[in-house]
Enzyme design. Structure first.
Site, PDB file in Angstrom:
ATOM      1  N   LYS A   1      58.276  46.635  47.530  1.00 18.31           N
ATOM      2  CA  LYS A   1      57.367  46.356  48.646  1.00 18.31           C
ATOM      3  C   LYS A   1      58.204  46.203  49.917  1.00 18.31           C
ATOM      4  CE  LYS A   1      53.169  43.666  49.538  1.00 18.31           C
ATOM      5  NZ  LYS A   1      52.212  42.696  48.957  1.00 18.31           N
TER       6      LYS A   1
ATOM      7  N   GLU B   1      39.910  34.895  40.299  1.00 19.99           N
ATOM      8  CA  GLU B   1      38.986  33.896  40.840  1.00 19.99           C
ATOM      9  C   GLU B   1      38.049  33.343  39.762  1.00 19.99           C
ATOM     10  OE1 GLU B   1      39.666  36.778  42.258  1.00 19.99           O
ATOM     11  OE2 GLU B   1      40.502  36.284  44.212  1.00 19.99           O
TER      12      GLU B   1
ATOM     13  N   ARG C   1      33.283  36.794  43.535  1.00 17.07           N
ATOM     14  CA  ARG C   1      33.674  37.350  42.222  1.00 17.07           C
ATOM     15  C   ARG C   1      33.469  36.337  41.101  1.00 17.07           C
ATOM     16  NH1 ARG C   1      38.598  41.408  41.743  1.00 17.07           N
ATOM     17  NH2 ARG C   1      37.031  42.769  42.648  1.00 17.07           N
TER      18      ARG C   1
HETATM   19  C1  LIG Z   1      39.469  39.721  44.543  1.00 19.42           C
HETATM   20  C2  LIG Z   1      40.621  39.638  45.523  1.00 19.42           C
HETATM   21  N1  LIG Z   1      41.352  38.518  45.560  1.00 19.42           N
HETATM   22  C3  LIG Z   1      42.376  38.413  46.431  1.00 19.42           C
HETATM   23  C4  LIG Z   1      42.664  39.435  47.293  1.00 19.42           C
HETATM   24  C5  LIG Z   1      43.763  39.281  48.314  1.00 19.42           C
HETATM   25  N2  LIG Z   1      44.855  40.245  48.073  1.00 19.42           N
HETATM   26  C6  LIG Z   1      44.948  41.356  48.741  1.00 19.42           C
HETATM   27  S1  LIG Z   1      46.281  42.265  48.298  1.00 19.42           S
HETATM   28  C7  LIG Z   1      46.762  41.080  47.190  1.00 19.42           C
HETATM   29  C8  LIG Z   1      48.000  41.242  46.380  1.00 19.42           C
HETATM   30  C9  LIG Z   1      47.949  42.527  45.645  1.00 19.42           C
HETATM   31  O1  LIG Z   1      49.156  42.661  44.915  1.00 19.42           O
HETATM   32  P1  LIG Z   1      49.475  44.078  44.289  1.00 19.42           P
HETATM   33  O2  LIG Z   1      48.272  44.576  43.596  1.00 19.42           O
HETATM   34  O3  LIG Z   1      50.691  43.903  43.500  1.00 19.42           O
HETATM   35  O4  LIG Z   1      49.705  45.020  45.546  1.00 19.42           O
HETATM   36  P2  LIG Z   1      50.987  45.096  46.505  1.00 19.42           P
HETATM   37  O5  LIG Z   1      50.577  44.378  47.777  1.00 19.42           O
HETATM   38  O6  LIG Z   1      52.113  44.440  45.807  1.00 19.42           O
HETATM   39  O7  LIG Z   1      51.217  46.559  46.728  1.00 19.42           O
HETATM   40  C10 LIG Z   1      45.858  40.039  47.178  1.00 19.42           C
HETATM   41  C11 LIG Z   1      45.983  38.821  46.341  1.00 19.42           C
HETATM   42  C12 LIG Z   1      41.860  40.581  47.233  1.00 19.42           C
HETATM   43  N3  LIG Z   1      42.047  41.610  48.085  1.00 19.42           N
HETATM   44  N4  LIG Z   1      40.855  40.658  46.339  1.00 19.42           N
END
Ligand SMILES: Cc1ncc(C[n+]2csc(CCOP(=O)(O)OP(=O)(O)O)c2C)c(N)n1
Ligand SMILES: CC(=O)[C@@H](O)[C@H](O)COP(=O)(O)O
Ligand SMILES: [Mg+2]
Length: 637
Positions: free
Chosen positions: A285, A371, A399
């Site tokens: 990342k 969640e 959710r």
């Molecule tokens: C249901 C939900 N909960 C929390 C989020 C907030 N959120 C957005 S991106 C993220 C992290 C995602 O991590 P990953 O899938 O590993 O993607 P990366 O950013 O590492 O590419 C979170 C927790 C969300 N978008 N949807």
């Protein structure tokens, strides 16, 4: 004569069809230019940067190998899809990202045929992909379906529900697990440890080449049983069988920044095999931009920034954010009460609970993007006498609705819900707009639902929730900074179900729930200036209603306007229900409930959204004049 600087390859690539014309050896250069364009664009718009930087090569490889948009490419969450947007005809608009009438910050069907599925909330890509794969089977179509899901998103139950079903259906679906060992913060949970083992297992290296050879034979009649046997052997050594047990052929991990690896593996998978396959891709990342690589959050979400230094624009000094006030208040409460514990679903910094975790590491739980689990986990803690605060953004709490109903409300367990991002959120747009929490919570028996009108009120509500053990209690507050009011030394317990009159008048009553109180006070000034004596009251509670206050306002005024930063069916609906049942709508009272419009509003600056929704001072004044039949004055407002 110096040869003219060569035209950047990216300038010749508007769509994937242009990309496919390139010789394979040009792809690394294209990726380099794409990364530079991404950094430059986001430095001007702000937004999500780290995730996109990590998938530049993967994006190039996917559009090079597959035939998008005929082949469906789904990005989980979609915050990493800016490189995808640049390569799919939207480079000319990429600097309108997350702005009014601009590109969405996530994938969006209405925006492009290259976005087959909208996202923003995580962990939906495999389910959507499976749906599209089955649709292909049922319609006899021929297309690949690829879902790209991050390691963080892979911590949500929905991803397993989808893989479980995909394995059972044995549907041809390509899942690419983009494993950068990051969520927004460091990933949590056994899954991230498992993936780390897969990605770094020394013994695994020995199988890696064999695995690659194997994939080159996948379609040459290699018997699936042999494949499985080898996978099992390989998995046995490295533990990579979780995906195989769910029915996925597991390939990898492979280097997600090496196009010489990515392209042949994707080609093999495209041309061979059947059934679901998971390609485990390891990326970084923030890749390729030192300030992002060095940052703890890998520049997950950034303000506008200086490309040279990486220094982000600072928001103007002002009152503390509601998030900060919540977190500080909860830390103070927890110092006084060791039964208080705090739970986040992968949003430690966004909710401010990272500060709580620093103060009380043993009483802080980041459960990952989960969640539903977070809510019922909190219910279990409450059942055992603890005082759990589940801090979950309004739209992410959507959710976990059945968990709120079934595990918390019906059992009347004292779970405290700290609902941040309640109301308009600006750049994240409709998917993150906290419109529905009052509507879906205040309808539940046993729930107490509060809404903070300023940061001092929020502090009182945190204390009120901390000491309230009669059942579940929720308090909502908006994204952004408070109103700049003086802060109390300590939070005081509010009387449950009691509002407060903040200004007395005689003709018009403005009854506000939550953060619109300031606009109501401004509107009262304007109405007074027009000769309309105006009362302003802060309801504080959407449930239970302060029925005595509402009845008084109804009896003593000609016009009663309720205002809330939420959808229809919330506070105003409950007030109308009460007034109707009390016969208080039969004496000529003019009632106008002001709510968010019944549409999903696209991103814009919050003040623009309030104006468009009529939830600002001008909208309130217009509503009062119209109610009084003084449309001309209304038109001037
Ligand atoms: C249901 C939900 N909960 C929390 C989020 C907030 N959120 C957005 S991106 C993220 C992290 C995602 O991590 P990953 O899938 O590993 O993607 P990366 O950013 O590492 O590419 C979170 C927790 C969300 N978008 N949807
Ligand atoms: C992609 C995602 O869902 C999160 O990064 C979200 O955009 C955070 O929102 P805030 O910026 O309001 O914390
Ligand atoms: Mg990740």
């Amino acid at each position: 004569m110096k040869s003219p600087p060569e035209t950047p390859i990216l300038d010749r690539v508007r769509f994937p069809s242009d990309l496919k014309q390139l010789p394979e050896e040009d792809l690394p250069k294209l990726a380099e230019e794409l990364r530079a364009e991404l950094i430059d664009a986001v430095s001007q718009t702000g937004g999500h940067l780290g995730a996109g930087l990590g998938v530049v090569e993967l994006t190039v490889a996917l559009h090079y190998v597959f035939d998008t948009p005929h082949d469906r490419l789904i990005w989980d969450v979609g915050h990493q899809a800016y490189p995808h947007k640049i390569l799919t005809g939207r480079r000319d608009r990429i600097r309108t990202l997350r702005q009014e009438n601009g590109l969405s910050g996530f994938t969006k069907r209405a925006e492009s045929e290259y976005d087959p599925f909208g996202a923003a909330h995580s962990s939906t890509s495999i389910s959507a992909g499976l749906g599209m794969a089955v649709a292909r089977e049922l319609s006899g179509g021929k297309r690949h379906v690829i879902a790209v899901i991050g390691d963080g998103a892979m911590s949500a139950g929905m991803a397993y529900e989808a893989m479980n079903n995909a394995g059972a259906l044995n549907a041809r679906l390509i899942v690419i697990l983009n494993d950068n060992d990051m969520s927004i913060a460091r990933p949590t949970g056994a899954m991230s440890a498992y993936l780390a083992r897969l990605a770094s297992g020394g013994a695994y290296q020995g199988f890696r080449d064999f695995g690659k050879k194997l994939t080159s034979y996948l379609g040459k009649g290699v018997n699936r049983a042999i494949t499985r046997a080898v996978e099992h052997a390989r998995g046995y050594v490295t533990g990579g069988t979780l995906f195989e047990e769910l029915g996925f052929f597991h390939i990898g991990p492979i280097d997600g920044h090496n196009l010489e690896h990515l392209v042949p593996v994707l080609r093999n998978v495209r041309d061979h095999g059947n059934g679901p396959v998971l390609i485990h891709v390891v990326t970084q990342k923030g890749k390729g931009y030192p300030p992002a690589e060095a940052a703890a959050d890998k520049y997950h979400g950034v303000a506008k920034f200086d490309v040279i230094t990486g220094a982000q624009a600072k928001s103007p000094a002002g009152p503390p954010s509601y998030t900060k006030v919540f977190a500080q208040s909860l830390v103070e409460e927890a110092r006084r009460d060791e039964r208080i514990v705090a739970i986040t679903a992968a949003m430690p910094s966004g909710t401010g609970l990272d500060k709580f975790g620093e103060a009380f590491p043993k009483r802080f739980f980041d459960v990952g993007i989960a969640e539903q689990h977070a809510v019922t986990f909190a219910a279990g803690l409450a059942a055992e006498g603890f005082r759990p605060f589940a801090a979950i953004y309004s739209t992410f709490l959507q959710r976990a609705y059945d968990q709120v109903v079934h595990d918390v409300a019906i059992q009347n367990l004292p779970v405290r819900f700290a609902i941040d991002r309640a109301g308009f959120v600006g750049a994240d747009g409709a998917t993150h707009c906290g419109a529905f929490d009052v509507t879906f919570l205040a309808t539940l028996p046993n729930l107490v639902v509060m809404a903070a009108s300023d940061e001092a009120e929020l502090k009182h509500m945190v204390h009120t929730a901390a000491v309230y053990d009669e059942g579940p209690i929720a308090f909502r507050y908006p994204r952004g900074n408070g109103m700049g009011v003086p802060m109390p030394e300590r939070g005081e317990a509010l009387e449950i179900g009691k509002g407060r009159v903040v200004r007395e008048g005689t003709k018009v009553a403005l009854l506000s729930l939550g953060g619109r109180l300031g606009e109501c006070l401004k509107a009262a000034d304007e109405l007074e200036a027009a000769g309309l004596s105006t009362t302003v009251a802060d309801a504080r509670f959407a449930k239970p209603l302060d029925t005595a206050l509402i009845a008084r306002l109804a009896r003593e005024h000609e016009v009663l306007v309720t205002i809330e930063e939420g959808a229809i069916g919330g506070f105003g609906a409950h007030v109308l229900h009460f007034l109707a049942h009390q016969g208080l709508l039969e004496n000529g009272l003019k009632v106008r409930p002001l709510v968010m419009p019944d549409i999903f509003m696209d991103q814009a600056k919050p003040e623009r959204m309030y104006a468009k929704a009529g939830l600002d001072c001008a909208g309130i004044v217009r509503t009062v004049f119209a109610a009084l039949g003084q449309e001309t004055k209304a038109a001037r407002a």
